[in-house]
Motif scaffolding. Sequence first.
Motif, PDB file in Angstrom:
ATOM      1  N   TYR A   1     -14.372   3.299 -91.051  1.00 37.96           N
ATOM      2  CA  TYR A   1     -15.444   2.307 -91.203  1.00 37.96           C
ATOM      3  C   TYR A   1     -16.282   2.184 -89.936  1.00 37.96           C
ATOM      4  O   TYR A   1     -16.732   1.095 -89.579  1.00 37.96           O
ATOM      5  CB  TYR A   1     -14.867   0.954 -91.610  1.00 37.96           C
ATOM      6  N   GLY A   2     -16.493   3.311 -89.253  1.00 35.80           N
ATOM      7  CA  GLY A   2     -17.359   3.319 -88.087  1.00 35.80           C
ATOM      8  C   GLY A   2     -16.838   2.550 -86.901  1.00 35.80           C
ATOM      9  O   GLY A   2     -17.613   2.229 -85.994  1.00 35.80           O
ATOM     10  N   THR A   3     -15.530   2.257 -86.852  1.00 39.38           N
ATOM     11  CA  THR A   3     -14.975   1.413 -85.800  1.00 39.38           C
ATOM     12  C   THR A   3     -13.896   2.152 -85.014  1.00 39.38           C
ATOM     13  O   THR A   3     -12.877   2.547 -85.580  1.00 39.38           O
ATOM     14  CB  THR A   3     -14.382   0.123 -86.388  1.00 39.38           C
TER      15      THR A   3
ATOM     16  N   HIS B   1     -18.060   0.148 -81.471  1.00 41.34           N
ATOM     17  CA  HIS B   1     -19.102   0.443 -82.468  1.00 41.34           C
ATOM     18  C   HIS B   1     -19.378   1.941 -82.409  1.00 41.34           C
ATOM     19  O   HIS B   1     -20.133   2.412 -81.565  1.00 41.34           O
ATOM     20  CB  HIS B   1     -20.355  -0.368 -82.135  1.00 41.34           C
ATOM     21  N   ALA B   2     -18.761   2.696 -83.340  1.00 45.54           N
ATOM     22  CA  ALA B   2     -18.735   4.151 -83.202  1.00 45.54           C
ATOM     23  C   ALA B   2     -19.551   4.892 -84.251  1.00 45.54           C
ATOM     24  O   ALA B   2     -20.024   5.988 -83.986  1.00 45.54           O
ATOM     25  CB  ALA B   2     -17.286   4.651 -83.260  1.00 45.54           C
ATOM     26  N   GLY B   3     -19.692   4.401 -85.451  1.00 43.75           N
ATOM     27  CA  GLY B   3     -20.287   5.209 -86.504  1.00 43.75           C
ATOM     28  C   GLY B   3     -19.253   6.128 -87.133  1.00 43.75           C
ATOM     29  O   GLY B   3     -18.069   6.104 -86.794  1.00 43.75           O
ATOM     30  N   ASP B   4     -19.699   6.982 -88.040  1.00 42.76           N
ATOM     31  CA  ASP B   4     -18.777   7.782 -88.839  1.00 42.76           C
ATOM     32  C   ASP B   4     -18.357   9.116 -88.237  1.00 42.76           C
ATOM     33  O   ASP B   4     -17.306   9.631 -88.594  1.00 42.76           O
ATOM     34  CB  ASP B   4     -19.383   8.044 -90.221  1.00 42.76           C
TER      35      ASP B   4
ATOM     36  N   GLN C   1     -15.393  11.371 -82.713  1.00 42.13           N
ATOM     37  CA  GLN C   1     -15.654  10.828 -81.387  1.00 42.13           C
ATOM     38  C   GLN C   1     -14.690  11.475 -80.378  1.00 42.13           C
ATOM     39  O   GLN C   1     -13.577  11.855 -80.726  1.00 42.13           O
ATOM     40  CB  GLN C   1     -15.435   9.309 -81.371  1.00 42.13           C
TER      41      GLN C   1
ATOM     42  N   GLY D   1     -21.202  12.732 -82.777  1.00 42.52           N
ATOM     43  CA  GLY D   1     -20.524  11.537 -82.284  1.00 42.52           C
ATOM     44  C   GLY D   1     -20.847  11.201 -80.842  1.00 42.52           C
ATOM     45  O   GLY D   1     -21.828  11.668 -80.259  1.00 42.52           O
TER      46      GLY D   1
ATOM     47  N   TRP E   1     -24.991  -7.148 -84.927  1.00 43.41           N
ATOM     48  CA  TRP E   1     -24.135  -6.531 -83.907  1.00 43.41           C
ATOM     49  C   TRP E   1     -24.137  -7.335 -82.611  1.00 43.41           C
ATOM     50  O   TRP E   1     -23.084  -7.535 -81.993  1.00 43.41           O
ATOM     51  CB  TRP E   1     -24.572  -5.096 -83.660  1.00 43.41           C
TER      52      TRP E   1
END
Length: 650
Positions: free
Chosen positions: A16-18, A61-64, A67, A137, A276
Amino acid sequence: MTLLGSWEDDEYLPEYGTLVVRDRYTADGLEPLENELLGELATEALSGTVATAGDGWVHGHAGDPFQSVRLEAHDAPPSLGLGDWEDVVESPFRSRSGRVALGFLTGGEEDGTLDLGRRGLFRVRVARRAAAAGEEGDVWLVQFWPAAEPGLPRWVRRTRPALFAPDPGWQHVLGYGVMSVAWTAAGFGPPRPDSWLDEPLQGDPPDAAICEQLGVERPVFQRDAVELLIAAGVLVPDGDGHRLAEHPPLAADRVSLPEGLAAQVDRAAASARYTWAAADLASVAAWGDPAPAGDLAERLLIAPGEVPGLLAYAVSARLVQRVGEGIAALPRRQPEPISPPVPVVVPSRSEHPATVPGAPPRAGVVGGNGDVIVWRAGEPVVLGHVPDEYRYRAHETPVGIAVATSGGPGTLVRWDGRTERLPADLGTSPVRSADGRFLAGVEHHVGRRSWDRPHLLDVTTGEVASLPRTDELTRRALAVVDGALYYTDGAHAGSRTFRWRPGTDPEPLMPGLGQIDPLSGAALERSAGGVFRHSPAGTRTPIPADRPYELAPAGELLYAFQYAPPSVWLLGGGEPEEHPLPEGCDLNTVISSAPFWETPTTLVFTHERGGGRRLVRWDLRAGRFDHFDLPAVAGYRPFAVQPILRPGSG
């Protein structure tokens, strides 16, 4: 300043992008803080513009995309070249165990652990920058060091915006059906025939008064919606096609909206702009409990003129409340009570088959703590221990018990108690030859450059034969028959199937072979034309497709499970026959404790019973059920070792 330790994962895939860093649980850890607002997910705030932290957790807060993450433990504040990073935030953090790991939002952690050197309060610095050109990423550096006092979070550097452009509101005004036309017209989604513009508009059309203000008729067909979207400024003609406007006008600036719709558009605009940054604000409020509001612009690195709007949104979203001159975080709202569901009436039988006491599992069990337990002279004996956090399947072999685990190659517990890693990663669902000599599976690597690779392991010699890697992540081992690996390149009906003997090229077989019996070589085909059984001699016989039949060992009998009421359907040479099962038998086929064949004519089920676990054994020839209650040493949720199925062993 001394670096105490580090841990890296350059292919971390967030949920979930986290990005999640979480305390490792330990039974003797510190008690939670009295300030419950610092608990993970205790408020409704998200992970913030960069990252936020609390009592045992850090969320980024990373996105999909994948990373690259490096965790570091220090004994004092480490230096950091700010010019090397796009965004940097520092926050208090508390560790109850003194050990952290990368984790996942829905629960669980990766295998690697970073020892922080102590428990208690820390400061954590989270730095983020975009990955190198050609890589997806971001790159993250998360640094921990001890702190005597928590202090408040503060944002040290920003290059990405803290506040985002407001939602223009057109989806609320024009509706999903019209906006989906915009995405299709701009080239997104699957290809569409040229005639798609002449198809009727899907969903409810927008209000006629809105269309009139934009100077177009209320749309009936997709083509009409394109004209409306151009008038609204959402779509822009581009040669022979269209593109989405980079900065579409706000709907509220183009048309007069009814009061209720205007309020909905305003809420959506504020949410897109402030969500955010409001999470950053909630983190400050939670650690301050309450925190002063006078220095928020400097602390959050946002323009002073934006603070009133941000505060107003955070209050309206119930993330914070004003307390005098300060702000305090608010707890997550509890869901409204749900009315109990209407009971589903399941057909029942007046009687379930009775069971009698029986023998222990033939090949042993893997206990909830990883102990491999076998029975000798009727008594349970711990043969060895599998240390991995997750254990999936266990197979008896001539040299010991092989356990498929998380985190790479599985574990072999030899009959003399010695434990060693298997020489190849066979994945979580390996297959085994009839005599137990060969194990095979597909190693999967999911990352920026994903690949899979089938392996065939001779457990008696330790020799491994492997096929080349491919980047499709579709291959799946089916069986090992006479030293050859059978595998498929997909999970759908009609997938290609191959037979491979080490030293030769893979041999294509009939498509759609989804199961192959290692005892006989019989196969089950699922294709667009139906379901067929292939005998070892090559005879292709259609079978009913009304149930998910599988081949029983030796390939002559087919079986399928029915959940309510619990039963097994058997299909031999005549009509299918239903055989009731004792109540409570677990028929889930994808879990470690799934039903399995102990002999070619004996099927074993798991049964939860009063907090313990029972094995229920069905002898098909005798029509008899017996049971065996696993001892306490087996622990929580043990599962049975699948024994070697020798021809004639039934």
